[in-house]
Design an enzyme around this catalytic site. Structure first.
Site, mmCIF file in Angstrom:
data_model
loop_
_atom_site.group_PDB
_atom_site.id
_atom_site.type_symbol
_atom_site.label_atom_id
_atom_site.label_comp_id
_atom_site.label_asym_id
_atom_site.label_seq_id
_atom_site.Cartn_x
_atom_site.Cartn_y
_atom_site.Cartn_z
ATOM 1 N N LYS A 1 0.860 -1.195 0.000
ATOM 2 C CA LYS A 1 0.000 0.000 0.000
ATOM 3 C C LYS A 1 0.885 1.230 0.000
ATOM 4 O O LYS A 1 2.045 1.165 0.416
ATOM 5 C CB LYS A 1 -0.873 0.007 1.256
ATOM 6 C CG LYS A 1 -2.122 0.854 1.139
ATOM 7 C CD LYS A 1 -3.238 0.082 0.448
ATOM 8 C CE LYS A 1 -4.548 0.820 0.519
ATOM 9 N NZ LYS A 1 -5.681 -0.082 0.264
HETATM 10 P P1 NAD Z 1 -12.856 7.718 -2.752
HETATM 11 O O1 NAD Z 1 -11.766 8.698 -2.826
HETATM 12 O O2 NAD Z 1 -13.557 7.361 -3.989
HETATM 13 O O3 NAD Z 1 -13.949 8.179 -1.690
HETATM 14 C C1 NAD Z 1 -13.583 8.517 -0.402
HETATM 15 C C2 NAD Z 1 -14.795 9.108 0.264
HETATM 16 O O4 NAD Z 1 -14.440 9.318 1.623
HETATM 17 C C3 NAD Z 1 -15.241 10.467 -0.312
HETATM 18 O O5 NAD Z 1 -16.642 10.565 -0.333
HETATM 19 C C4 NAD Z 1 -14.657 11.442 0.676
HETATM 20 O O6 NAD Z 1 -15.371 12.673 0.771
HETATM 21 C C5 NAD Z 1 -14.808 10.620 1.950
HETATM 22 N N1 NAD Z 1 -13.927 11.184 2.942
HETATM 23 C C6 NAD Z 1 -12.612 11.517 2.832
HETATM 24 N N2 NAD Z 1 -12.215 12.204 3.898
HETATM 25 C C7 NAD Z 1 -13.319 12.302 4.661
HETATM 26 C C8 NAD Z 1 -13.580 12.951 5.849
HETATM 27 N N3 NAD Z 1 -12.617 13.633 6.454
HETATM 28 N N4 NAD Z 1 -14.846 12.858 6.339
HETATM 29 C C9 NAD Z 1 -15.819 12.136 5.728
HETATM 30 N N5 NAD Z 1 -15.629 11.517 4.584
HETATM 31 C C10 NAD Z 1 -14.402 11.630 4.069
HETATM 32 O O7 NAD Z 1 -12.203 6.431 -2.052
HETATM 33 P P2 NAD Z 1 -12.710 4.926 -2.107
HETATM 34 O O8 NAD Z 1 -11.941 4.248 -3.167
HETATM 35 O O9 NAD Z 1 -14.185 4.887 -2.128
HETATM 36 O O10 NAD Z 1 -12.157 4.359 -0.729
HETATM 37 C C11 NAD Z 1 -12.900 4.475 0.476
HETATM 38 C C12 NAD Z 1 -12.410 3.443 1.476
HETATM 39 O O11 NAD Z 1 -12.559 2.136 0.923
HETATM 40 C C13 NAD Z 1 -10.945 3.543 1.864
HETATM 41 O O12 NAD Z 1 -10.777 3.151 3.201
HETATM 42 C C14 NAD Z 1 -10.276 2.528 0.956
HETATM 43 O O13 NAD Z 1 -9.042 2.071 1.480
HETATM 44 C C15 NAD Z 1 -11.324 1.447 0.954
HETATM 45 N N6 NAD Z 1 -11.254 0.527 -0.180
HETATM 46 C C16 NAD Z 1 -11.316 0.985 -1.451
HETATM 47 C C17 NAD Z 1 -11.281 0.073 -2.509
HETATM 48 C C18 NAD Z 1 -11.423 0.492 -3.942
HETATM 49 O O14 NAD Z 1 -11.472 -0.387 -4.810
HETATM 50 N N7 NAD Z 1 -11.494 1.765 -4.255
HETATM 51 C C19 NAD Z 1 -11.152 -1.291 -2.239
HETATM 52 C C20 NAD Z 1 -11.118 -1.726 -0.922
HETATM 53 C C21 NAD Z 1 -11.176 -0.803 0.102
#
Ligand code: NAD
Length: 427
Positions: A112
């Site tokens: 990561k």
């Molecule tokens: P993204 O960037 O698409 O979305 C992140 C979201 O979190 C946004 O809506 C943002 O506004 C919100 N966020 C960020 N800071 C924030 C805050 N201070 N308060 C409230 N909300 C906040 O990211 P994503 O890809 O959807 O990832 C979200 C989570 O899922 C992360 O923990 C990531 O590690 C995990 N994840 C993502 C994937 C993937 O395929 N994208 C896979 C497994 C796990």
């Protein structure tokens, strides 16, 4: 209103993942040598690199890539662009990836990384140069058979396309098409996989549906709330509402919105896309204080933003029956102890959000075989793999009389232990 509870930097994600690991290693009586190996990261790469801004000014940035373990295959895991990215976060998230890929039965290890920055402060051309220069700085520390990054918080298909192009362009032209799959989560025109965009949210909902089946729980008419309305949050809401559940609150970095009669998932997404990926200003719900979010009266909570959100401070107020961890590390060990005592079920991150890395695995295979797969078959394959992992966790929980997170760790650690037993340790 800016969400102040979530904008403060995360604390101790590494401590959290290690506590979870120690608990499972004790339960399993994990081989002491394997325990030492898995408690350590293989490599930790920190790069400082300069980038020219649009106004000609030079800025320097710090980027990270932690490679935890590659016993099962190349390192795999996302790149995050966020102010909270540091070595502690990269380490913790890399370790979670090792457990996740092992649990899902994939031929991958865990890695990561990311860059410590707020992407909203930069133009698209600046972000492109930052991404390309970061890729260049990582050099041969990543590669399609060595370490394969993917999207995470604030990184998307466009950013993956820039990484893929930069990496391949710095290699011999004759090897270009063997190098473009250095990342997954690419756009469709650049080797991306149909369905990879929705893979994580789809997988989250597959696990919720399996949990509901096992617990005789009818999802129709149940209410849910989602923290984070990005890739994972939106797609989870999309698929969960298709099963008849109702979204009543959403929180992102810009606002916390509530409507007890239900929020239109697609309208909220359309609004967010047109509003710099923010839910603030959406007319179909009212803004409420961010600290009220987790205590809302609802049936299911999907944390899909950052780590350490459900803690000893707010776990007592949670009214939901189920927490489905779309995010990585959203629940602290202290928070989880309280939830479990109160009978709240938790589908742990390494199972719940594994649809993303499973989708990435199929994208990697598609690229290696020079094929183009269809979305329906991809979603079916993801469903199959997550269902197998879910069953293994369920059985393990019964066998060891333990909670789902610990059981998921036991499945993951057993596979890794087996590999080390078979192969030994060089020399
Ligand atoms: P993204 O960037 O698409 O979305 C992140 C979201 O979190 C946004 O809506 C943002 O506004 C919100 N966020 C960020 N800071 C924030 C805050 N201070 N308060 C409230 N909300 C906040 O990211 P994503 O890809 O959807 O990832 C979200 C989570 O899922 C992360 O923990 C990531 O590690 C995990 N994840 C993502 C994937 C993937 O395929 N994208 C896979 C497994 C796990």
């Amino acid at each position: 209103m800016t969400n102040s509870t979530l904008t403060k930097p995360k604390v101790g994600m590494y401590e959290n993942v290690m506590k979870q690991f120690e608990k499972a290693a004790d339960k399993l009586n994990l081989d002491p040598g394997v325990r030492k190996i898995l408690a350590t990261t293989n490599s930790e790469i920190v790069v400082n690199f300069p980038v020219k801004m649009d106004n000609g000014e030079i800025k320097t940035f710090t980027g990270y890539r932690v490679q935890h373990n590659n016993a099962l295959g190349p390192y795999k895991g996302g790149l995050r662009f966020h102010p909270t990215v540091d070595i502690d976060a990269a380490r913790a998230l890399a370790i979670w990836m090792t457990w996740k890929t092992s649990l899902a039965g994939l031929p991958f290890g865990g890695g990561k990384g990311g860059i410590q920055l707020n992407p909203k402060e930069y133009s698209s051309t600046e972000l492109e140069r930052i991404t390309r220069r970061f890729t260049y700085a990582l050099g041969d520390n990543i590669g399609p058979d060595l370490d394969i990054p993917a999207p995470d918080v604030n990184t998307n298909a466009q950013i993956m396309a820039w990484i893929s192009d930069t990496y391949a362009s710095t290699k011999s032209p004759a090897t270009r098409f063997n190098n473009l799959h250095v990342v997954t989560g690419k756009p469709m025109g650049s080797g991306g996989l149909a369905g990879r965009d929705r893979a994580t949210g789809y997988g989250v909902v597959v696990t919720i549906a399996l949990w509901a089946q096992k617990n005789n729980y009818d999802l129709k008419g149940k209410t849910f709330i989602v923290q984070g309305y990005g890739n994972v949050g939106y797609w989870t809401a999309h698929f969960l509402s298709q099963l008849g559940a109702k979204l009543i609150a959403a929180q992102d970095a810009s606002a916390t919105l509530y409507n007890k009669d239900g929020i239109d998932v697609e309208a909220l997404q359309d609004h967010s896309i047109g509003y710099k990926d923010q839910i603030i200003g959406f007319e179909g719900a009212s803004e409420i204080p961010s600290e009220d979010f987790f205590g809302l009266d609802c049936d299911i909570i999907v944390p899909a933003a950052l780590g350490n959100q459900i803690t000893a401070e707010n776990a007592e107020n949670i009214k939901a029956k189920l927490i489905a961890e779309g995010a990585n590390g959203p629940t602290t060990t202290e928070g989880e102890d309280i939830l479990l005592k109160r009978g709240v079920h938790v589908i742990p991150d390494i199972l719940c959000n594994s649809g993303g890395v499973i989708g990435s695995y199929f994208e990697w295979l598609q690229n290696k075989r020079s094929e183009i797969w269809k979305q329906d078959e991809v979603l079916e394959l993801i469903n199959d793999k997550i269902s197998i992992a879910y069953e293994a966790v369920h059985k393990m929980a019964e066998e060891y009389d333990t909670d789902m997170r610990n059981a998921a760790y036991l499945v993951a650690l057993k596979r890794l232990e087996q590999t080390y037993k078979e192969r030994g340790v060089f020399p």
